[in-house]
Design a protein around this motif. Structure first.
Motif, PDB file in Angstrom:
ATOM      1  N   ILE A 260       0.823  -1.205   0.000  1.00  0.00           N
ATOM      2  CA  ILE A 260       0.000   0.000   0.000  1.00  0.00           C
ATOM      3  C   ILE A 260       0.856   1.253   0.000  1.00  0.00           C
ATOM      4  N   VAL A 261       2.006   1.201   0.699  1.00  0.00           N
ATOM      5  CA  VAL A 261       2.893   2.370   0.748  1.00  0.00           C
ATOM      6  C   VAL A 261       3.495   2.613  -0.626  1.00  0.00           C
ATOM      7  N   GLY A 262       3.955   1.553  -1.255  1.00  0.00           N
ATOM      8  CA  GLY A 262       4.509   1.710  -2.598  1.00  0.00           C
ATOM      9  C   GLY A 262       3.487   2.248  -3.582  1.00  0.00           C
ATOM     10  N   ILE A 263       2.244   1.791  -3.433  1.00  0.00           N
ATOM     11  CA  ILE A 263       1.184   2.280  -4.328  1.00  0.00           C
ATOM     12  C   ILE A 263       0.953   3.767  -4.115  1.00  0.00           C
ATOM     13  N   LEU A 264       0.881   4.168  -2.857  1.00  0.00           N
ATOM     14  CA  LEU A 264       0.597   5.580  -2.559  1.00  0.00           C
ATOM     15  C   LEU A 264       1.677   6.503  -3.095  1.00  0.00           C
ATOM     16  N   THR A 265       2.946   6.044  -3.072  1.00  0.00           N
ATOM     17  CA  THR A 265       4.015   6.906  -3.575  1.00  0.00           C
ATOM     18  C   THR A 265       3.903   7.138  -5.067  1.00  0.00           C
ATOM     19  N   ARG A 266       3.090   6.333  -5.744  1.00  0.00           N
ATOM     20  CA  ARG A 266       2.926   6.504  -7.186  1.00  0.00           C
ATOM     21  C   ARG A 266       1.612   7.180  -7.549  1.00  0.00           C
ATOM     22  N   VAL A 267       0.831   7.552  -6.548  1.00  0.00           N
ATOM     23  CA  VAL A 267      -0.429   8.253  -6.813  1.00  0.00           C
ATOM     24  C   VAL A 267      -0.126   9.736  -7.016  1.00  0.00           C
ATOM     25  N   THR A 268      -0.270  10.184  -8.237  1.00  0.00           N
ATOM     26  CA  THR A 268       0.107  11.561  -8.569  1.00  0.00           C
ATOM     27  C   THR A 268      -0.672  12.571  -7.739  1.00  0.00           C
ATOM     28  N   LEU A 269      -1.959  12.290  -7.527  1.00  0.00           N
ATOM     29  CA  LEU A 269      -2.791  13.233  -6.788  1.00  0.00           C
ATOM     30  C   LEU A 269      -2.266  13.434  -5.375  1.00  0.00           C
ATOM     31  N   LEU A 270      -1.807  12.345  -4.742  1.00  0.00           N
ATOM     32  CA  LEU A 270      -1.283  12.458  -3.384  1.00  0.00           C
ATOM     33  C   LEU A 270       0.106  13.085  -3.375  1.00  0.00           C
ATOM     34  N   ARG A 271       0.943  12.691  -4.293  1.00  0.00           N
ATOM     35  CA  ARG A 271       2.283  13.277  -4.350  1.00  0.00           C
ATOM     36  C   ARG A 271       2.205  14.769  -4.652  1.00  0.00           C
ATOM     37  N   GLY A 272       1.169  15.164  -5.378  1.00  0.00           N
ATOM     38  CA  GLY A 272       0.982  16.574  -5.718  1.00  0.00           C
ATOM     39  C   GLY A 272       0.087  17.311  -4.744  1.00  0.00           C
ATOM     40  N   TRP A 273      -0.003  16.832  -3.502  1.00  0.00           N
ATOM     41  CA  TRP A 273      -0.767  17.517  -2.452  1.00  0.00           C
ATOM     42  C   TRP A 273      -2.226  17.734  -2.884  1.00  0.00           C
ATOM     43  N   LEU A 274      -2.834  16.638  -3.392  1.00  0.00           N
ATOM     44  CA  LEU A 274      -4.257  16.620  -3.758  1.00  0.00           C
ATOM     45  C   LEU A 274      -4.587  17.598  -4.875  1.00  0.00           C
ATOM     46  N   GLY A 275      -3.567  18.100  -5.551  1.00  0.00           N
ATOM     47  CA  GLY A 275      -3.802  19.063  -6.623  1.00  0.00           C
ATOM     48  C   GLY A 275      -4.379  20.378  -6.142  1.00  0.00           C
ATOM     49  N   LEU A 276      -4.189  20.679  -4.853  1.00  0.00           N
ATOM     50  CA  LEU A 276      -4.817  21.878  -4.289  1.00  0.00           C
ATOM     51  C   LEU A 276      -4.276  23.157  -4.915  1.00  0.00           C
ATOM     52  N   GLU A 277      -2.979  23.157  -5.218  1.00  0.00           N
ATOM     53  CA  GLU A 277      -2.419  24.368  -5.827  1.00  0.00           C
ATOM     54  C   GLU A 277      -3.009  24.597  -7.207  1.00  0.00           C
ATOM     55  N   ARG A 278      -3.155  23.516  -7.985  1.00  0.00           N
ATOM     56  CA  ARG A 278      -3.751  23.673  -9.312  1.00  0.00           C
ATOM     57  C   ARG A 278      -5.200  24.123  -9.210  1.00  0.00           C
ATOM     58  N   VAL A 279      -5.915  23.564  -8.234  1.00  0.00           N
ATOM     59  CA  VAL A 279      -7.311  23.968  -8.041  1.00  0.00           C
ATOM     60  C   VAL A 279      -7.386  25.448  -7.675  1.00  0.00           C
TER      61      VAL A 279
ATOM     62  N   GLU B 236      -6.655  32.213 -11.497  1.00  0.00           N
ATOM     63  CA  GLU B 236      -6.854  32.517 -12.917  1.00  0.00           C
ATOM     64  C   GLU B 236      -8.134  33.304 -13.172  1.00  0.00           C
ATOM     65  N   PRO B 237      -9.300  32.935 -12.564  1.00  0.00           N
ATOM     66  CA  PRO B 237     -10.478  33.797 -12.739  1.00  0.00           C
ATOM     67  C   PRO B 237     -10.264  35.213 -12.215  1.00  0.00           C
ATOM     68  N   THR B 238      -9.535  35.330 -11.097  1.00  0.00           N
ATOM     69  CA  THR B 238      -9.268  36.662 -10.559  1.00  0.00           C
ATOM     70  C   THR B 238      -8.408  37.470 -11.518  1.00  0.00           C
ATOM     71  N   MET B 239      -7.381  36.829 -12.077  1.00  0.00           N
ATOM     72  CA  MET B 239      -6.528  37.529 -13.033  1.00  0.00           C
ATOM     73  C   MET B 239      -7.284  37.845 -14.324  1.00  0.00           C
ATOM     74  N   ALA B 240      -8.183  36.927 -14.748  1.00  0.00           N
ATOM     75  CA  ALA B 240      -8.992  37.208 -15.935  1.00  0.00           C
ATOM     76  C   ALA B 240      -9.901  38.411 -15.696  1.00  0.00           C
ATOM     77  N   LEU B 241     -10.507  38.458 -14.507  1.00  0.00           N
ATOM     78  CA  LEU B 241     -11.329  39.616 -14.171  1.00  0.00           C
ATOM     79  C   LEU B 241     -10.496  40.888 -14.139  1.00  0.00           C
ATOM     80  N   ALA B 242      -9.287  40.776 -13.577  1.00  0.00           N
ATOM     81  CA  ALA B 242      -8.413  41.952 -13.528  1.00  0.00           C
ATOM     82  C   ALA B 242      -8.041  42.420 -14.925  1.00  0.00           C
ATOM     83  N   ARG B 243      -7.766  41.449 -15.823  1.00  0.00           N
ATOM     84  CA  ARG B 243      -7.433  41.843 -17.200  1.00  0.00           C
ATOM     85  C   ARG B 243      -8.630  42.481 -17.892  1.00  0.00           C
ATOM     86  N   ALA B 244      -9.847  41.928 -17.644  1.00  0.00           N
ATOM     87  CA  ALA B 244     -11.044  42.514 -18.240  1.00  0.00           C
ATOM     88  C   ALA B 244     -11.276  43.930 -17.723  1.00  0.00           C
ATOM     89  N   LEU B 245     -11.092  44.119 -16.423  1.00  0.00           N
ATOM     90  CA  LEU B 245     -11.252  45.461 -15.857  1.00  0.00           C
ATOM     91  C   LEU B 245     -10.186  46.411 -16.395  1.00  0.00           C
TER      92      LEU B 245
END
Length: 625
Positions: free
Chosen positions: A508-527, A534-543
């Motif tokens: 199970i440990v070996g499997i988890l080390t290969r789970v991209t979502l977990l290694r990437g901190w649940l993708g929270l930064e991308r989210v 990105e929506p905030t910057m898009a709004l800023a560019r529109a303004l």
């Protein structure tokens, strides 16, 4: 004693400001000055912890700049001061750090001490802001490289976004009738204002303590120097969020909804970020994710009203995690890597460092009788009394904690691999200075025995009626933790003899080390980037486009019209107007010349002129009548 409390905050802040102001000439003495100041701060912390002074100074009408030491803050000032001294000594030995690093560090420590002794929201807000600004500068200490600068900015922006909650809370407190902004009076806020106040404080605390969904900033903060990680992510910045929730526990309980919400956020963070830690192959990233998970127990404690249990967990975590981060930093400096696979054999190469690391990770695993075992058990007992589901979630988090702690231990044991992988992140020194090892021993001692402080902590806090773990609950958690540690260590025996580490771990440990979502901190930064940044910057560019094309365009059009009117006036009107004015001037001059003619200076002519004028006037009157 009041002077000692003022000095507790003022001494590190003033010393840090002086180091920063003096600049390069202070570089040679910066480390000794920082060690001396940290020692003085520890002495002052002991004095105020015993004396419990209160200091208040009028700031604005009805609101004071208030500081006080009670049971909770007494524990915190001691923990913060002790960890600070250990980190400063280590940094002086390990880093080529000058006035800037130690100056920022001391100002940060002063802000943290102000945070834990603040008695009202205004004082807390000021300290909170300074602490956040200093953390950004410390994470980005190596500003010449792009990555640390970006990571510092990201950590700062994420926590600053959550910090808006403090401003909302302060406004809601005033709107709800808490005119003094005193933390003790916050539960007295009226109606919906209290809910808004509570929500603001919860958001600010969760952001600072890197709980879900804010956890990802802590991963990027690992780009800072290891002493910064050891301080910020053990007893200070990340712990400040948990401390704030423990401080406002009566407000959470009184709201009806905030306590359960906070408890479940903590429980979910314990489990999910524990899995993230288990999936990491970088030691500092593993420790960072485990920080989120372990702080989750403190947040869970605040949600279920276990102030003493949460405080005990906070104390144990501070000693344990500062120890582990400093060891990770020592190995990074010596071997030039913090990847788990190349670190295999590091514990044998430096036996003392390996031994204290083992104490730290086994405490992190919740293994009895080490410190975190007692903190977790106190929190789990309160969770069991509140909700069976929360208790089960806490037990799952305990199992995951034991797994990633044991995995970290396995990674540094055994013989060094043939392809060492050293010096891949930075040139290694191949040594750990004796001075750098000195603070590791007392921290390891704290990680081992601070669990015995359970009763003194309860006495200091005056906690009455909090659930305490039963013998059965203690056996359950202790046996589960020990079973998981053994389940990881025993299959890793081949790894200890020289085989690769990760394949030797349970599947199970070996499997988890290969789970991209977990290694990437649940993708929270991308989210966060895709859903917020990105929506905030898009709004800023529109303004910005609206400003350029509409607002600024209208201004430019008005200016153009004015210039066109000016040119038209210059071409069509200026000539005739000028000639007309010239004609009026000439006519005036001619009339002047005519008016001068009767002025002869002869008296008989004036009489004749007067008689003529009277005759004309008489004729006019006759004709008009």
């Amino acid at each position: 004693m009041e002077l000692a409390l003022v000095g507790l905050v003022a001494v590190p802040v003033l010393a840090g400001v002086v180091l920063l102001a003096v600049g390069r000439p202070a570089a040679r003495v910066a480390a000794p000055v920082a060690i001396g100041v940290a020692s003085v701060v520890l002495v002052l912390a002991a004095l105020v912890a015993v004396g419990r002074p209160t200091v208040s100074s009028a700031l604005i009408a009805g609101i004071d700049l208030g500081l006080a030491v009670d049971g909770l803050s007494a524990v915190m000032v001691l923990v913060v001061s002790a960890v600070t001294l250990a980190v400063v000594v280590f940094a002086a030995a390990e880093m080529d750090a000058g006035h800037r690093f130690f100056g920022l560090l001391l100002v940060f420590v002063g802000a943290m001490l102000l945070t834990v002794t603040a008695t009202n929201l205004l004082t807390l807000l000021a300290a909170w802001e300074v602490m956040g600004a200093m953390s950004y500068a410390l994470v980005a200490h190596r500003w010449q490289a792009q990555r640390p600068m970006e990571s510092g900015a990201l950590a700062f922006l994420v926590t600053r976004s959550a910090d808006i909650g403090l401003y909302v809370a302060a406004g809601a407190a005033l709107g709800g009738g808490v005119g003094t902004l005193a933390l003790a009076d916050l539960p007295q806020a009226s109606g919906g204002w209290r809910d808004l106040l509570t929500a603001g404080l919860v958001v600010a605390a969760l952001g600072k303590s890197a709980q879900l969904p804010f956890s990802f900033w802590l991963a990027r903060a690992m780009d800072g120097p290891s002493p910064v990680s050891a301080l910020l992510h053990s007893a200070t910045m990340v712990a400040a969020g948990g401390y704030l929730l423990l401080r406002i526990e009566p407000l959470l309980a009184g709201s009806g909804w905030a306590g359960p919400l906070v408890a479940w956020v903590g429980a979910v963070t314990v489990v999910l970020l524990g899995l993230v830690a288990l999936a990491q192959t970088d030691l500092k990233q593993l420790l960072a994710a485990s920080t989120c998970s372990q702080i989750g127990f403190i947040v869970l404690a605040a949600g279920v009203g276990a102030t003493a249990g949460g405080t005990l967990q906070l104390v144990a975590h501070a000693a344990t995690k500062s120890l582990l981060f400093l060891v990770a930093g020592a190995w990074l400096t010596a071997l030039g890597t913090k990847q788990l696979a190349p670190l295999r054999g590091a514990a044998r190469r430096w036996p003392l460092v390996g031994a204290v690391f083992a104490v730290g990770v086994l405490s992190l695993a919740g293994l009895p009788p080490l410190s975190i075992f007692f903190g977790k058990d106190a929190v789990l007992a309160a969770a069991a009394a509140t909700s069976p589901a929360l208790y089960v979630a806490g037990l799952v988090g305990l199992l995951v904690s034991a797994a990633y702690a044991a995995a970290a231990l396995v990674a540094v044991l055994g013989r060094a691999p043939a392809d060492t992988g050293y010096d891949r992140e930075q040139p290694g020194t191949q040594e750990i200075p004796l001075v750098a090892r000195l603070p590791l021993v007392p921290l390891a001692l704290g990680a081992a025995v601070l669990g015995a402080a359970a009763e003194p902590v309860r006495a200091a806090l005056g906690s009455v009626g909090e659930p305490e773990p039963t013998l059965v609950e203690a056996l359950v958690s202790g046996v589960l933790a020990a079973a998981v540690v053994l389940a990881v260590l025993v299959p890793a025996r081949a790894g200890l003899l020289g085989a690769a580490v990760l394949p030797a771990l349970p599947p199970i440990v070996g499997i988890l080390t290969r789970v991209t979502l977990l290694r990437g901190w649940l993708g929270l930064e991308r989210v966060a980037l895709a859903g917020v940044a990105e929506p905030t910057m898009a709004l800023a560019r529109a303004l910005s486009r609206f400003d350029e094309r509409v607002v600024d365009g209208a201004v430019r059009a008005a200016a153009g019209g004015t210039r066109a009117a000016a040119r038209l006036a210059d071409l069509r009107l200026e000539g005739p107007l000028s000639r007309g004015l010239d004609g009026l001037g000439a006519a005036g001059r001619a009339l002047g010349r005519l008016a001068r003619r009767p002025q002869t200076g002869q008296l008989h002519q004036y009489y004749a002129q007067a008689a003529g004028a009277l005759a004309v006037l008489a004729l006019f009157l006759i004709l008009v009548r």
